[in-house]
Every structure is written in structure tokens, then in C-alpha cells.
Write a protein that holds these residues in place. Structure first.
Motif, mmCIF file in Angstrom:
data_model
loop_
_atom_site.group_PDB
_atom_site.id
_atom_site.type_symbol
_atom_site.label_atom_id
_atom_site.label_comp_id
_atom_site.label_asym_id
_atom_site.label_seq_id
_atom_site.Cartn_x
_atom_site.Cartn_y
_atom_site.Cartn_z
ATOM 1 N N UNK A 18 0.831 -1.204 0.000
ATOM 2 C CA UNK A 18 0.000 0.000 0.000
ATOM 3 C C UNK A 18 0.864 1.252 0.000
ATOM 4 N N UNK A 19 1.956 1.211 0.776
ATOM 5 C CA UNK A 19 2.832 2.379 0.828
ATOM 6 C C UNK A 19 3.557 2.583 -0.497
ATOM 7 N N UNK A 20 4.024 1.485 -1.102
ATOM 8 C CA UNK A 20 4.703 1.598 -2.396
ATOM 9 C C UNK A 20 3.737 2.143 -3.443
ATOM 10 N N UNK A 21 2.489 1.662 -3.427
ATOM 11 C CA UNK A 21 1.504 2.140 -4.395
ATOM 12 C C UNK A 21 1.262 3.640 -4.258
ATOM 13 N N UNK A 22 1.261 4.129 -3.018
ATOM 14 C CA UNK A 22 0.982 5.547 -2.777
ATOM 15 C C UNK A 22 2.206 6.434 -2.971
ATOM 16 N N UNK A 23 3.384 5.952 -2.580
ATOM 17 C CA UNK A 23 4.569 6.811 -2.531
ATOM 18 C C UNK A 23 5.705 6.368 -3.451
ATOM 19 N N UNK A 24 5.555 5.210 -4.080
ATOM 20 C CA UNK A 24 6.670 4.657 -4.845
ATOM 21 C C UNK A 24 7.179 5.563 -5.948
ATOM 22 N N UNK A 25 6.290 6.285 -6.609
ATOM 23 C CA UNK A 25 6.693 7.150 -7.722
ATOM 24 C C UNK A 25 7.737 8.184 -7.302
ATOM 25 N N UNK A 26 7.624 8.669 -6.065
ATOM 26 C CA UNK A 26 8.556 9.704 -5.596
ATOM 27 C C UNK A 26 9.971 9.171 -5.424
ATOM 28 N N UNK A 27 10.074 7.870 -5.162
ATOM 29 C CA UNK A 27 11.377 7.284 -4.865
ATOM 30 C C UNK A 27 11.851 6.317 -5.944
ATOM 31 N N UNK A 28 11.201 6.335 -7.103
ATOM 32 C CA UNK A 28 11.648 5.490 -8.196
ATOM 33 C C UNK A 28 11.353 4.017 -8.003
ATOM 34 N N UNK A 29 10.198 3.688 -7.395
ATOM 35 C CA UNK A 29 9.778 2.293 -7.245
ATOM 36 C C UNK A 29 8.451 2.124 -7.978
ATOM 37 N N UNK A 30 8.479 1.365 -9.062
ATOM 38 C CA UNK A 30 7.273 1.099 -9.838
ATOM 39 C C UNK A 30 6.654 -0.223 -9.422
ATOM 40 N N UNK A 31 5.347 -0.339 -9.554
ATOM 41 C CA UNK A 31 4.627 -1.533 -9.123
ATOM 42 C C UNK A 31 3.802 -2.057 -10.289
ATOM 43 N N UNK A 32 3.930 -3.344 -10.560
ATOM 44 C CA UNK A 32 3.107 -3.995 -11.587
ATOM 45 C C UNK A 32 2.358 -5.146 -10.909
ATOM 46 N N UNK A 33 1.054 -5.008 -10.801
ATOM 47 C CA UNK A 33 0.207 -6.019 -10.171
ATOM 48 C C UNK A 33 -0.234 -7.011 -11.252
ATOM 49 N N UNK A 34 0.048 -8.294 -11.034
ATOM 50 C CA UNK A 34 -0.303 -9.344 -11.996
ATOM 51 C C UNK A 34 -1.238 -10.324 -11.280
ATOM 52 N N UNK A 35 -2.446 -10.489 -11.802
ATOM 53 C CA UNK A 35 -3.407 -11.328 -11.076
ATOM 54 C C UNK A 35 -4.467 -11.875 -12.011
#
Length: 574
Positions: free
Chosen positions: A449-466
């Protein structure tokens, strides 16, 4: 002006606008023959109130409407049935003849909605091909274009995605079993691996991306240590990952070790955290970290020593009120159950990757080596095989890895921060919508949840595969601004995707159950045009082929070795 892609004469019009909303419009089609040739999701060019441009719209509904017209004259009075043809359109962008020095420019925004009676034109044949290639060429001109497949409306045009926006603003790849989801992931991973400084981690839940057929330059395959791997020296050099207990923060330790239903749980948590902090401080005594750490600091320490102290406190006797007498200490008998749970973790070989540490995993340098293995700028795509991690702690382990990676990015200086993407296969297993009061799953979910909300600021991208987007956490999914949706047959899953799409594009999701294998609807910031795309065939293949039940049942012989399977089950290792 000969190079202008969209140019129409007035007589080429197929109809005109008769109603307009902020993102939609309806048009009356002049001829029945023209109406019969139109298709859902076909593109239409609408005359813009601004010169030198057309509004690009997509057909979402075709219908014929009947009306009664009254005819009055001196001799008769009657009602005559009349019909008129209509199509409903959603705006998807704007095409400009020229912007500055550039010709044929497509933009996602619409600067002005069409006027009533604005003329409409079909985009077909060479015009459609030229338009799609114009859109493709804009993304193809980037440093390393991401070619995902071919547009189904025009197979001569390559469908490109904006790689920056795909990972900056998070993405979701969804599709039912057998829809080609792994096929799509492999297509993206293959192109990522070809970049000089790509940096991504793929959490492989079932081992389908850890096969021999999924190997290429730029793809490294790791596995979480199994019971048979625990005695191997230099595990990182052998692509074997440990997840030491000393990486756990205070909340994660409580979730894993504490039984909240125990009436002594508050005392157990307090004493345990205090002893852990003491041991951590002892391990960094005399170093630059002396007096600077907290109980959450990722500092190597000896948990066996902590357990010995807890046992001593559990059996402690202190001087009584009268001389020469003793009484039970403040924690006597209150830590027994906690100590037993901790001892069970040490003896559980399934959890050996966390608790059965060798000397190399107990040194502070191990974390540097771990980070270099998974986060090195030119490390390519790292596949982590999680297939042998116990399902009851899978959310905690993946959440812990995600938190460590995110925290390292967070504490990196902005000038030396290299972006990294996390590809979460089978995300519904650990990024869950409903966690049923499971403390382990809840802690793991917090990291994502934190990465989804704040990841863009710190260069962490999220790809949800389901394959079950309806079971994926809504907070995380709502932060995904790009959707690659393959065939979805479940109504609940379809509705989740429809709700997440912009209101004026919700109708495009009505085709989700009709898609072919490896065909996807792509919507979001990474694509200029919401499109139906046939995914390219990757050269690396995940081992996710569907088992041909009937064909195998019909064979003369069976080669299944049950004794091997039972042996692997006992060893907890394949």
C-alpha cells in the motif's frame, strides 16, 4: 500539406453531431448502408470547432430510433412512423495537422468539444493505418520503445507503450487462467532485459518464470532457500536468497511471533523488543552506528542469545520480602508460550531461510551484498522463485522484501537513486482485499500500500499481476493508472476493472469476456489510445502451459513418479 494524415471533403461525411456531453456525443448517421458498416470500437473523426484539427472518438453504441411524425393538411390528419440512425461516441483524443514544426500530432486531451451539427467521418483504410502509425511513431521515437503487440483494428501498426509512464504510475496486468497473462509478462520482461541498465524484480509464486526456457541475457533467476540449501556456503553467489530474521521490524516480529490472544502478549512484546534492542546495540558497539539504532534498524544480531535471556527471565526468582526467601520475578511464567513459539521457528526447517543462519548471514556486510544482488543498476530483471515458501508466511516474506527494497530507495540520495520495478505475480495471494484478521498478511499488505501511494517519488514502480482482480486490494489497484486486461470471464473481476477505468471508457471493458488468447485491452497513461492489442510472442517462455488433460488421459503410459513427489514433499524441496 500533402503529408497530412486526416483530411476530408464535405461529401465524405457519414453524419453529424446532434448532442454533446463533456466526454461523449451522439451522431445521426445519414444512410442505412453506412450504419450497417459501422462497428463497435471503430474510430470516428469529428470536425472540431478549432481549425486544423479533428476530435477522435470511438463508437460504443449503434442503434436505430423510431419516432412518430404528425402530418396535417386540409384532407387528412395521420401519424407517420419514421426512424433515424444514431451512434454514441466517446472522445479519446485530438488530432492536429500541425503543432510548431511537427505535423500529424495526436493528443490524449480534447481542447474543445464538437459543435452541434459538426460533421463526422470514418477513419478506415490507409487513413486508419496512417493514424495508428502516427501514434506508434511518437512512442517509437523514445530511447527504447516498448512494443507490446499489434493493434487489432489495424494489424499493420505496432502498438507501443510509454515505458516511463507504465512504471512511474504503476500498472495492472489481469486475465483469467489461460488468457495469456504470463505470455504478456514475458513479452514485457524480454524487452526490459535488453536495456543496458534495467532494474526489476519479479516475484515468481509458482516457479513458472524460473524455468530453463525463461533464461536470457539480462534475466537472473534466484530462489528462496529450501531446507536442502541451508548448508550451502556463499548462497548469494549461487543465486540462493536467505531472508534473515534480523531484517524484520518491530511490527513484523510481533505478527510472526506473537499470539495476540495470549493474556501475557503485551508483556511478551515489551520484553522481547527490549532484549532485541539490547542485542542490536551490543552488535554495533564501538562502530559508527553506536547509540544510533532503534529496534527497527536492520542490524544483524543473535536471536539465540535473545532466546536465552527470555528463558532466564521466564524462570527468574528474585529476593523475597523476608531475608533468605525468594519469590517469582516479574516475568516468571509469562514468557513460556512465547519462548516455545520462538523455539519452534528455529526448529521448523520450512522457515530455515529466515532462522537457520550461517555465519555469513549474521554479518552486517550481508545486507550490502543482498542489496547489490537485487538492486544493482545494471542487474537486469531478477526473478525470485517463491514457490517453496510456506503459504502461511508468503505475504510476510514478500512484504518484507518489498519493504527493504523500498526503504533502501527511500534512503538513497536523489542524485544516485536508480529506479526499480516490482512485478508481483499472483498478487491476489499477498496483496489481498480481505485479510480476515491475519496479522501476517496485514503487515505484508502495508508495504505494498505504501509503495503504491509513494513509490513514484522514490523510483519504485509496481506492476500487479493477477487472475482475480476482485481479490486484490482496492487501495493498491486504485493507484494503478495503466491496465493491460486480457480475457476475464468472471463478472466480479470484470466489474472491478470497469470501475477503475475512466467513466467515458467503461464501455471498452464490455469486451473483456470476448478476447482471444494473448489479446488485451490496454488503457492508461502509457498508451496514447485505449486499444485492443494482440500481444507479441516472446522468445522466452514461462512454464505456464495448460496441461492437456484429455490428451494425457488417452496416452498408453503414464510417467508420473509419485514416490519422487512424496520425497520432495517430505524434504520440502523439489
Amino acid at each position: 500539406m500533402d503529408n497530412i494524415v486526416l483530411r476530408y471533403e464535405k461529401e465524405e461525411s457519414i453524419g453529424s453531431i446532434n448532442s454533446v456531453d463533456t466526454g461523449m456525443a451522439t451522431a445521426i448517421i445519414d444512410l442505412d448502408d453506412v450504419l450497417s458498416q459501422l462497428q463497435i470500437n471503430q474510430l470516428i473523426a469529428i470536425q472540431s470547432p478549432k481549425s486544423g484539427r479533428y476530435i477522435i472518438a470511438m463508437i460504443i453504441k449503434i442503434y436505430r430510433k423510431a419516432t412518430d411524425i404528425s402530418i396535417n393538411d386540409e384532407t387528412s390528419e395521420e401519424n407517420v412512423a419514421s426512424t433515424f440512425n444514431q451512434v454514441r461516441l466517446v472522445f479519446v483524443g485530438e488530432f492536429l495537422d500541425k503543432v510548431g514544426e511537427y505535423h500529424n500530432v495526436f493528443r490524449r486531451n480534447v481542447s474543445a468539444v464538437p459543435s452541434i451539427s459538426a460533421l463526422c467521418y470514418k477513419i478506415e483504410g490507409t487513413r486508419l493505418t496512417d493514424l495508428m502509425q502516427t501514434i506508434s511513431n511518437r512512442l517509437a521515437d523514445t530511447i527504447s520503445p516498448l512494443a507490446i503487440g499489434k493493434y487489432t483494428m489495424d494489424e499493420n501498426s505496432i502498438a507501443y507503450l510509454d515505458g516511463d509512464k507504465l512504471f512511474q504510475r504503476h500498472a495492472a496486468i489481469v486475465g483469467s487462467t489461460g488468457s495469456g497473462k504470463s505470455f504478456c509478462v514475458a513479452c514485457i520482461v524480454e524487452q526490459m532485459a535488453k536495456l543496458k541498465h534495467s532494474n526489476a524484480i519479479l516475484f515468481d509464486i509458482h516457479g513458472e518464470y524460473s524455468s530453463v526456457d525463461f533464461k536470457m541475457d539480462g534475466v537472473k533467476q534466484y530462489k528462496i532457500a529450501t531446507p536442502s540449501d541451508l548448508t550451502i556456503a556463499d548462497k548469494l553467489k549461487n543465486n540462493i536468497l536467505m531472508v534473515p530474521y534480523w531484517l524484520l521490524n518491530y511490527e513484523e516480529m510481533q505478527a510472526l511471533l506473537l499470539d495476540r490472544s495470549d493474556q501475557n502478549a503485551p508483556n511478551q512484546a515489551m520484553v522481547f523488543s527490549r532484549e532485541v534492542l539490547v542485542e542490536k546495540e551490543n552488535s554495533v558497539s564501538g562502530t559508527t552506528y553506536d547509540h544510533l539504532i532503534t529496534v527497527d534498524s536492520p542490524v544483524a544480531y543473535d536471536l539465540q542469545t535473545v532466546l536465552s535471556r527470555l528463558k532466564a527471565k521466564d524462570e527468574e526468582m528474585v529476593p523475597g520480602a523476608r531475608a533468605g526467601t525468594e519469590k517469582q520475578g516479574p516475568y516468571n511464567g509469562k514468557l513460556t508460550r512465547f519462548n516455545q513459539r520462538l523455539e519452534n521457528k528455529f526448529s521448523d526447517k520450512r522457515m530455515g531461510f529466515m532462522f537457520c543462519l550461517q555465519a555469513e548471514e549474521k554479518t552486517q556486510n550481508w545486507l550490502n551484498d543482498f542489496a547489490n544482488a537485487l538492486m544493482k543498476a545494471d542487474g537486469g530483471v531478477k526473478v525470485i522463485d517463491m514457490s517453496e515458501v510456506p503459504s502461511d508466511v508468503l505475504p510476510l516474506v514478500i512484504g518484507l522484501l518489498a519493504r527493504i527494497l523500498f526503504t533502501i530507495q527511500q534512503w538513497s540520495s536523489m542524485n544516485h537513486r536508480h529506479p526499480i520495478a516490482l512485478l508481483c505475480d499472483e498478487a491476489h495471494l499477498y496483496v489481498q482485499q480481505s485479510i480476515s484478521q491475519d496479522a501476517v498478511a496485514e503487515i505484508g499488505l502495508k508495504s505494498f500500500e505504501r509503495i503504491a501511494k509513494e513509490g513514484r517519488k522514490y523510483g519504485v514502480g509496481l506492476v500487479i499481476i493477477s487472475q482475480r482482480p476482485s481479490e486484490v486490494n482496492r487501495t493498491v489497484l486504485s493507484q494503478c493508472n495503466n491496465f493491460i486486461s486480457l480475457r476475464l470471464t468472471n463478472v466480479d473481476d470484470q466489474n472491478v476493472i470497469k470501475r477503475l477505468l475512466p467513466d467515458n471508457l467503461g464501455n471498452i471493458a464490455d469486451n473483456l469476456s470476448l478476447l482471444d488468447i494473448a489479446e488485451a485491452i490496454i488503457v492508461g497513461d502509457a498508451t496514447l489510445l485505449p486499444s485492443r492489442v494482440k500481444i507479441n510472442k516472446p522468445s522466452i517462455k514461462p512454464s505456464s502451459q495448460t496441461v492437456p488433460f484429455w490428451s494425457i488421459w488417452g496416452m498408453e503410459n503414464s510417467n508420473q513418479d509419485l514416490s519422487e513427489a512424496i520425497g520432495n514433499m517430505i524434504k520440502q524441496s523439489k
